[in-house]
Every structure is written in structure tokens, then in C-alpha cells.
Design a protein around this motif. Structure first.
Motif, PDB file in Angstrom:
ATOM      1  N   ILE A  67      10.280   6.299 -14.537  1.00  0.00           N
ATOM      2  CA  ILE A  67      11.237   6.595 -15.444  1.00  0.00           C
ATOM      3  C   ILE A  67      10.704   6.204 -16.963  1.00  0.00           C
ATOM      4  CG2 ILE A  67      13.370   5.750 -16.621  1.00  0.00           C
ATOM      5  CD1 ILE A  67      14.054   4.992 -13.409  1.00  0.00           C
ATOM      6  N   PHE A 114       9.158   1.802  -9.164  1.00  0.00           N
ATOM      7  CA  PHE A 114       9.905   3.060  -9.654  1.00  0.00           C
ATOM      8  C   PHE A 114      10.474   3.030 -11.021  1.00  0.00           C
ATOM      9  CE2 PHE A 114      14.007   1.130  -9.971  1.00  0.00           C
ATOM     10  CZ  PHE A 114      13.856  -0.062  -9.318  1.00  0.00           C
ATOM     11  N   LEU A 151      11.096   8.066  -7.084  1.00  0.00           N
ATOM     12  CA  LEU A 151      12.692   8.277  -7.317  1.00  0.00           C
ATOM     13  C   LEU A 151      13.441   8.766  -6.193  1.00  0.00           C
ATOM     14  CD1 LEU A 151      12.939   9.914 -11.048  1.00  0.00           C
ATOM     15  CD2 LEU A 151      13.179   7.467 -10.401  1.00  0.00           C
TER      16      LEU A 151
END
Lengths: 289, 279
Positions: free
Chosen positions: B166, B162, B115
Motif C-alpha cells: 500500500i 502487505f 493484497l
């Protein structure tokens, strides 16, 4: 119930996706660009270890100026975003109640679900010579010929601030939410003016939110590509564009890799510094956002 | 601070106008009967959605192979990304919340790392690494592996790098709230591990799984920075939009954007509903 070996095997199987992901998509690729950034071309198709790519960065003014410009503009954008977002966050957290509050927050979120490119397209349509603002200015007689508002630093800053607002408002509002009304009232009772209460009570209390928001906005701004290129045109010099040019247009991967490492260094240094200065951890910062 | 001043209220109003002005302009001009996405208003048309190109010389979104294939490419990336993100994210979340081993803190920190890497850097590092792997394999086996060259498979890997973070965070947050005594009770009543997973753990997790899937889908659909570095000859939607925006586009791009807004709005409301069900 399970034998030790079986549970070790289970653990290993559960860990495998994370290890493959972090290893193959994060760690090894970064090792690769680090190695690549230190390789110099000594003859056609022959490369050797050297610091040439970094030297090139410092000796070619265009490169380090773009880098410094990107860093400086990102700090400016972060500061502007903070100043613009603070009254909004304060209103949402302290003044608005119930349904209005939920509504205001939801309205903030909505534009950010839409792609960055769509938002940039909107700004291009508003700002360009044949755009809406130019047209409106002529219609009301404030300008007698088309006005070009696009392709300058102002447009880039506007676009970037717009893109960062949400990431500032949410952590700020979260931090302000926990401020005791009694503390603010006590501040007024002791004779503090609005300004004194804001400066001595509200802002210090919001500090974790301010730092979290600033880190995220800075990071997103420094690594942005589309907004500076599209809104700034030829004047929108941004460091990510230099990386793109080296990799895709000029096919000079070692140089591009060195630029990539420099950008990574810049953004990590700022994140680290921000966390250090306020004694927060990355996890808690991301949770705020 | 109880009674907000007028200036403050005006500022709030101006702010929300500022927030929505660009989106409104994009939406309105999708219906303008003009070959350019700019004023003046020349009347209402649906040409930029469904037109065949007979009126303005350029077809509308739903008749233009360029837009249709880009939308198709976006789905060909977003669906695998979302499925993989949910699948691997669940395993990762399980490891973070349930397993005990040395180096767990380190692993948890590493998972957050993607992130804070700029998308462009993530893109070039994956591009450089997989090119090296492809070159190595080519020298060794004398065959070219298209899979590892710029193209949709590489875009999927790049986005996954990435988005997985999440998805993992969303699922782990839900797993943390789970009351383990429910599972223990089921075991005590003689349920098998698979059965407990199917009848107790999974139903509890499913809102988070759906939520993580939808968020991954959206993030994949709108990702630009990482995708730009890894794209081959089949551009997903944001790449095509970027190209058109640089060249000076027709209002068809407004029509695409409006469809995107509606699609995103729809998915976001489903997400809002599922996360409400979580509480």
C-alpha cells in the motif's frame, strides 16, 4: 555519465528491498506452507511426504462443510452487499451534487477508518440479549422478554455485509460517475421505463465497478476472522477459524497449512475467475477501489 | 433519474443510520455509569476512562495496565512498520517508476500479490517459515533466536508484508506525476545528485510520504487477522480487545474504542489535508 557496472550496482541496490520483501515475507513463506501441507507424521517427530492432510479435509465432514459454508456465505454476502450498495452508489454518483455529494461519500468512508473490532463491538451491543435493540423492543412492548439476535447466521451476514459496504460503494460510484447523462436520457426518450434503462444501460455501464467491488468484498469476507467468530459464536463456523484452531490450539501445523492452501486456492480462483469473466486486470481493479 | 423518489431518499437516510448506529452505541455507552456495556442508561460517568476501579471494581482505560500495555505494544509495532513502509516503499516506488530492467512487469505484479492473500494465510505462512528458519539456526548455532518466534518483531514483519504494498502504491502514484524536466534543469544548473534529491524531488514527494506513513500507521494499529497468528506474550490493542469481547467486557472497552475513533479520526483528517495539498 556512469559506467555500466556502477549503474548495475545501483539498480541492484534499489531492487534489494523489493526482492528481500517479496522473497522472505511472501514467496518463501508460501513455499514453506505448501511443503508443510504435504508432510505427514509417520512417527513422533518424523514426517514424510504425503497427501494425508488433504485427504483428512475431504474425509472429515466438519472440515469440508465449513469450507463449503464459508464459500457459500461469502457469495451470499457479496450479492447482498451489491444489492444494498447499488442505490447508494447510484445516488452519490448521479443524483447528489457538490457539497452533498462530497459529504455523503465522506460519511461512507468514516466508519471504515475505525477498526473492524470496534464496528463488531457495536453490533454485539445492538444485537445481544441484553443489548439495545432487545431493550428497545421491550420498552415499546413489542417483546415481553429479552430477545437474542446475536449468535446466528443472520447476525454473521449482517456484520459481514456491513464490513463490505464501503468496498462496494466506492468502485460502483466510480464506475457510474462516467455514465453520460445523454445516454440515460436517450433511453427514456426511446420509451424505456426506469427499470429498462437501469437494466439495459446503467447496469452494463457499471459492470467494471460491480466486478471490482464484488471481488474485493468476496476476498475480504472469505478471509474474515473476527466478525463470524464474534457475531456467530459457536454457530459461526468459518474456515479461517479452522486454520487458527489447527495452528494455535491443536498445534497441527501440517493440517493447518493444508487448510491455508485451500483457502488461498479458493480466494485466488474466485479473483481470477472474476477478472477473466470481465477481461479486467488486477491492477485496474485495485485502482477502482 | 433527475428527481429521486421518496422511497429512494428514505432508503438513503436509513442506510446512513445503519452505517453509524454501531459506532454511536459504542461511543454513548463509554459514558454509562454501569458495570456492563448495555442499557439501561444509569447516568453519565468518566469512570471508564480515568477511574481507578474504586466504583465498579474494574479500572478505567487510563488506569488499567492491561489496556495501557496493549496500546504501548501497538505503538511499538506501528511506528517501525510505518517508518519501514515509507523507507522501503520509496525505494520500491523509485524502481517501479524510474528503473528499466528485464522482469519489471513481473515484479510490479508480484508487489500487488500480498493484497489478495487472506490475512490469516499470510500470518500462518510467515509463522511457519520463520519457525523453520529459527529451528535451523538453533540446530546450527545451538542458540535460540527469540526474534523469529511469535512476538512483536514477527508481528512487524507480518504486517509489513502487505502494508508495504500500500505504501509503495501511494508513493509511486505521486512519483508518476513528477515532472522530470525540473530535475534535468537542476542538473543543468550544476546541482549535485544529492542536492537535486533534497531540494526538488523530496519536497515534491513529501505529502505522499506523510500520507503513506499515516495510512501504514492506521493499518498496523487496526490489523487483526495477520497479527493474531504471530502474536506472542505482548498483545497489541486489537488482540486484547478481541479477548475481552469474547469474555464479556466492561464499558472500558467502549472507552478504548472511543479513544481509537478519535485518534483515527485525527490521523484521517491529517491524511485528508495532506492529500488535498497534493492536488
Amino acid at each position: 555519465m556512469m559506467t555500466k557496472q556502477a549503474s548495475r550496482l545501483t539498480l541492484f541496490l534499489l531492487l534489494a528491498p523489493a526482492i528481500l520483501w517479496l522473497g522472505l515475507l511472501i514467496v518463501l513463506p508460501h513455499v514453506e506452507i505448501l511443503v508443510l501441507s504435504f508432510s505427514e507424521r509417520v512417527a513422533p517427530r518424523v514426517y514424510a511426504f504425503g497427501f494425508g492432510n488433504y485427504l483428512e479435509f475431504f474425509t472429515e465432514p466438519l472440515y469440508w462443510r465449513t469450507f463449503a459454508r464459508t464459500a457459500f456465505m461469502s457469495i451470499l454476502v457479496t450479492a447482498l452487499t451489491l444489492v444494498l450498495a447499488f442505490p447508494i452508489a447510484l445516488y452519490i454518483a448521479r443524483v447528489a451534487r457538490g457539497r452533498v455529494k462530497a459529504m455523503l461519500l465522506l460519511l461512507c468512508l468514516l466508519p471504515f477508518w475505525v477498526s473492524e473490532l470496534v464496528r463488531t463491538l457495536g453490533w454485539m451491543m445492538l444485537l445481544r440479549e441484553t443489548g439495545v435493540i432487545s431493550y428497545a423492543l421491550r420498552a415499546v412492548g413489542l417483546a415481553d422478554k429479552p430477545v437474542e439476535l446475536l449468535y446466528n447466521d443472520g447476525a454473521v451476514i449482517l456484520g459481514l455485509v456491513y464490513g463490505g459496504l464501503l468496498f462496494m460503494i466506492v468502485p460502483l460510484a466510480n464506475a457510474l460517475e462516467s455514465l453520460e447523462p445523454a445516454v440515460v436520457e436517450a433511453g427514456f426518450d426511446l420509451g424505456g421505463s426506469r427499470w429498462t434503462v437501469l437494466r439495459r444501460i446503467v447496469i452494463p455501464h457499471a459492470m467494471p465497478g460491480i466486478v471490482a467491488g464484488s471481488i474485493i468484498v468476496f476476498m475480504l469476507t472469505v478471509g474474515n476472522f473476527a466478525t463470524p467468530v464474534l457475531l456467530g459464536g459457536k454457530n459461526g463456523l468459518w474456515f479461517t477459524e479452522q486454520i487458527y484452531a489447527q495452528f494455535i490450539t491443536r498445534f497441527n501445523w501440517p493440517q493447518g497449512a493444508a487448510f491455508g492452501m485451500l483457502l488461498l486456492l479458493l480466494s485466488s480462483a474466485i479473483v481470477w475467475l472474476g477478472l477473466r469473466l470481465t477481461g479486467q486486470s488486477l491492477g485496474s481493479t485495485l485502482k477502482q477501489a | 433519474m433527475k428527481r429521486p423518489s421518496l422511497v429512494w431518499k428514505l432508503y438513503i437516510a436509513a442506510f446512513y443510520l445503519f452505517l453509524f448506529a454501531p459506532l454511536l452505541v459504542v461511543a454513548i455507552f463509554a459514558f454509562n455509569a454501569s458495570p456492563f456495556p448495555s442499557p439501561p442508561w444509569r447516568g453519565f460517568t468518566l469512570e471508564w476512562f480515568t477511574g481507578s476501579g474504586a466504583v465498579f471494581g474494574k479500572p478505567g482505560v487510563l488506569a488499567d495496565p492491561i489496556w495501557l500495555s496493549s496500546i504501548g505494544n501497538s505503538f511499538r509495532v506501528a511506528i517501525p512498520v510505518a517508518l519501514l513502509a515509507v523507507l522501503l516503499g520509496t525505494v520500491n516506488a523509485w524502481v517501479l517508476e524510474r528503473a528499466e530492467f528485464r522482469g519489471k512487469t513481473l515484479l510490479a505484479m508480484m508487489m500487488l500479490w500480498p493484497l489478495v492473500i487472506p490475512g490469516v494465510v499470510l500470518g500462518i505462512s510467515i509463522l511457519a517459515f520463520f519457525s523453520r528458519v529459527a529451528n535451523g539456526l538453533e540446530d546450527f548455532f545451538q542458540t535460540d533466536l527469540d526474534l523469529l518466534r511469535p512476538g512483536l518483531p514477527l508481528v512487524i514483519l507480518g504486517q509489513l508484508s502487505f502494508i508495504l504494498t500500500i505504501a509503495t502504491l501511494i508513493i509511486a502514484a505521486r512519483l508518476r506525476k513528477f515532472d522530470r524536466s525540473l530535475e534535468e534543469a537542476a542538473f543543468d544548473l550544476g546541482a549535485s545528485r544529492a542536492r537535486v534529491l533534497r531540494t526538488i524531488t523530496m519536497p515534491f514527494l513529501s505529502p505522499a510520504l506523510i500520507g503513506a506513513g499515516l495510512v501504514s500507521l492506521l493499518m498496523s494499529f487496526e490489523n487483526f487477522n495477520t497479527t493474531l497468528m504471530l502474536v506472542g506474550s505482548e498483545p497489541p490493542l486489537p488482540i486484547t480487545m478481541y479477548g475481552q469481547m469474547r469474555e464479556g467486557a466492561t464499558p472500558a472497552i467502549n472507552a478504548v474504542s472511543l479513544l481509537l475513533m478519535l485518534g483515527v479520526g485525527g490521523i484521517a483528517s491529517i491524511f485528508a489535508l495532506t492529500s488535498k495539498a497534493e492536488r
